[in-house]
Design an enzyme around this catalytic site. Sequence first.
Site, PDB file in Angstrom:
ATOM      1  N   THR A  48       0.782  -1.239   0.039  1.00 48.45           N
ATOM      2  CA  THR A  48       0.000  -0.120  -0.065  1.00 48.45           C
ATOM      3  C   THR A  48       0.916   1.231   0.184  1.00 48.45           C
ATOM      4  O   THR A  48       0.597   2.302  -0.630  1.00 48.45           O
ATOM      5  CB  THR A  48      -0.830   0.113   1.224  1.00 48.45           C
ATOM      6  OG1 THR A  48      -1.693  -1.111   1.177  1.00 48.45           O
ATOM      7  CG2 THR A  48      -1.798   1.223   1.426  1.00 48.45           C
ATOM      8  N   TYR A 111     -12.865  -4.185  -4.006  1.00 50.49           N
ATOM      9  CA  TYR A 111     -14.178  -3.890  -4.714  1.00 50.49           C
ATOM     10  C   TYR A 111     -14.964  -5.375  -5.150  1.00 50.49           C
ATOM     11  O   TYR A 111     -16.087  -5.277  -4.857  1.00 50.49           O
ATOM     12  CB  TYR A 111     -13.679  -3.560  -6.154  1.00 50.49           C
ATOM     13  CG  TYR A 111     -14.868  -3.006  -6.861  1.00 50.49           C
ATOM     14  CD1 TYR A 111     -15.448  -1.693  -6.757  1.00 50.49           C
ATOM     15  CD2 TYR A 111     -15.200  -3.836  -8.040  1.00 50.49           C
ATOM     16  CE1 TYR A 111     -16.541  -1.510  -7.683  1.00 50.49           C
ATOM     17  CE2 TYR A 111     -16.399  -3.292  -9.004  1.00 50.49           C
ATOM     18  CZ  TYR A 111     -17.162  -2.293  -8.576  1.00 50.49           C
ATOM     19  OH  TYR A 111     -18.205  -1.999  -9.412  1.00 50.49           O
ATOM     20  N   TYR A 137      -2.874 -10.219   4.091  1.00 50.76           N
ATOM     21  CA  TYR A 137      -3.101  -8.852   4.589  1.00 50.76           C
ATOM     22  C   TYR A 137      -4.548  -8.633   4.621  1.00 50.76           C
ATOM     23  O   TYR A 137      -5.075  -8.654   3.598  1.00 50.76           O
ATOM     24  CB  TYR A 137      -2.402  -8.144   3.285  1.00 50.76           C
ATOM     25  CG  TYR A 137      -2.203  -6.573   3.598  1.00 50.76           C
ATOM     26  CD1 TYR A 137      -2.569  -5.920   4.944  1.00 50.76           C
ATOM     27  CD2 TYR A 137      -1.898  -5.841   2.716  1.00 50.76           C
ATOM     28  CE1 TYR A 137      -2.640  -4.639   5.153  1.00 50.76           C
ATOM     29  CE2 TYR A 137      -1.750  -4.256   2.683  1.00 50.76           C
ATOM     30  CZ  TYR A 137      -2.164  -3.865   4.201  1.00 50.76           C
ATOM     31  OH  TYR A 137      -2.210  -2.274   4.297  1.00 50.76           O
ATOM     32  N   ARG A 142     -10.058  -0.649   3.724  1.00 49.60           N
ATOM     33  CA  ARG A 142      -9.519  -0.258   2.452  1.00 49.60           C
ATOM     34  C   ARG A 142     -10.240  -1.353   1.285  1.00 49.60           C
ATOM     35  O   ARG A 142     -10.556  -0.943   0.163  1.00 49.60           O
ATOM     36  CB  ARG A 142      -8.303  -0.469   1.958  1.00 49.60           C
ATOM     37  CG  ARG A 142      -7.275   0.720   2.493  1.00 49.60           C
ATOM     38  CD  ARG A 142      -5.938   0.566   2.059  1.00 49.60           C
ATOM     39  NE  ARG A 142      -5.041   1.868   2.505  1.00 49.60           N
ATOM     40  CZ  ARG A 142      -4.633   2.838   1.717  1.00 49.60           C
ATOM     41  NH1 ARG A 142      -5.280   2.993   0.690  1.00 49.60           N
ATOM     42  NH2 ARG A 142      -3.927   3.790   2.334  1.00 49.60           N
ATOM     43  N   LYS A 165      -0.816 -10.134   8.327  1.00 51.44           N
ATOM     44  CA  LYS A 165      -0.556  -8.659   8.721  1.00 51.44           C
ATOM     45  C   LYS A 165      -2.073  -8.098   8.922  1.00 51.44           C
ATOM     46  O   LYS A 165      -2.929  -7.943   7.895  1.00 51.44           O
ATOM     47  CB  LYS A 165      -0.201  -7.609   7.274  1.00 51.44           C
ATOM     48  CG  LYS A 165      -0.038  -6.352   7.893  1.00 51.44           C
ATOM     49  CD  LYS A 165       0.437  -5.421   6.499  1.00 51.44           C
ATOM     50  CE  LYS A 165       0.588  -3.972   6.848  1.00 51.44           C
ATOM     51  NZ  LYS A 165       0.857  -3.171   5.644  1.00 51.44           N
ATOM     52  N   ILE A 207       4.434  -4.430  10.286  1.00 48.55           N
ATOM     53  CA  ILE A 207       4.752  -4.160   8.973  1.00 48.55           C
ATOM     54  C   ILE A 207       4.441  -2.750   8.807  1.00 48.55           C
ATOM     55  O   ILE A 207       3.214  -2.384   8.823  1.00 48.55           O
ATOM     56  CB  ILE A 207       4.020  -5.059   7.742  1.00 48.55           C
ATOM     57  CG1 ILE A 207       4.502  -6.611   7.865  1.00 48.55           C
ATOM     58  CG2 ILE A 207       4.384  -4.401   6.296  1.00 48.55           C
ATOM     59  CD1 ILE A 207       3.731  -7.526   6.867  1.00 48.55           C
TER      60      ILE A 207
END
Length: 296
Positions: A48, A111, A137, A142, A165, A207
């Site tokens: 990201t 999405y 992740y 997001r 993560k 991270i």
Amino acid sequence: MIQQCFRGACTALITPMKENGDVDFEAMGRLIDWQIEQGINAILIAGTSGEGSTLSDEEHRQVLKFSAERIAGRVPALAGTGSNDTAYACDLTRYACEVGFDACLVVTPYYNKTTQRGLKEMYKAIAAASAKPLILYNIPSRTGVNILPDTLNELADIPNIIGVKEAGGNISQIAKEAQLVGDRLSIYSGNDDQIIPILSLGGQGVISVLSNLLPKETAQMCQAWFDGDTNKALQMQLHYLPLIDALFAETNPIPVKCAMAAMGFGTDTVRLPLVTLEEGHRQNLLSLMRQEGLVD
């Protein structure tokens, strides 16, 4: 038995860019070298913070290849290879393995808003395509998708899925994950304001965005915890909270690109739909950086 790619602090490295938006490979090379000299435990490329989602396919591969060659085995190297297109994620993961990465970080598909069964099938497909370990992740703010603890528990049975993560921010959920998979997966904080809370649940590190600026200090925070100096680790976590807040005053990596430009690593250029940091936030960030001796 828990598997590890790294323990401690891994920098979610920015991708430095020139004012015209091209990748600044010279600045990226210097940044990688400086991170390693400062004692960072691992480096993540094209996540990201590295704007992997707006790099073209050719650029993404160029950045991965360049970075793997520059890191050259000095610290563990992770590649961001997730996508909402599973076939593309598999292909990019294969490429990252070929050019020398030690593990791949694979975000939940954004999405599409798949189901938990869809998550399982996607991660099984990417794991089958990968010659190296995978770290999942989870960042539902997001992507709109949350890896639930029971899903993570099932995925932990796949041999080359070795970690997660966690950037969901839900400590209760992370505690449940630690109960279910803490003896099989490495749990890493994905939020800099939760490094010590997640380490206290058995986490193996972070991270980090903060470690772009402060690689040595972020690694030291983790090491203090591992060494049993919990008071030092806690005080470091609390000390850096204002700077962490400033680094997330706008969408990551907008503020950290500004910070790293001020430190001489590229410009503050980000790719649309992101835009540069608002002036008020910029002044606050630079003020906090001056307090840490990072800029004049």
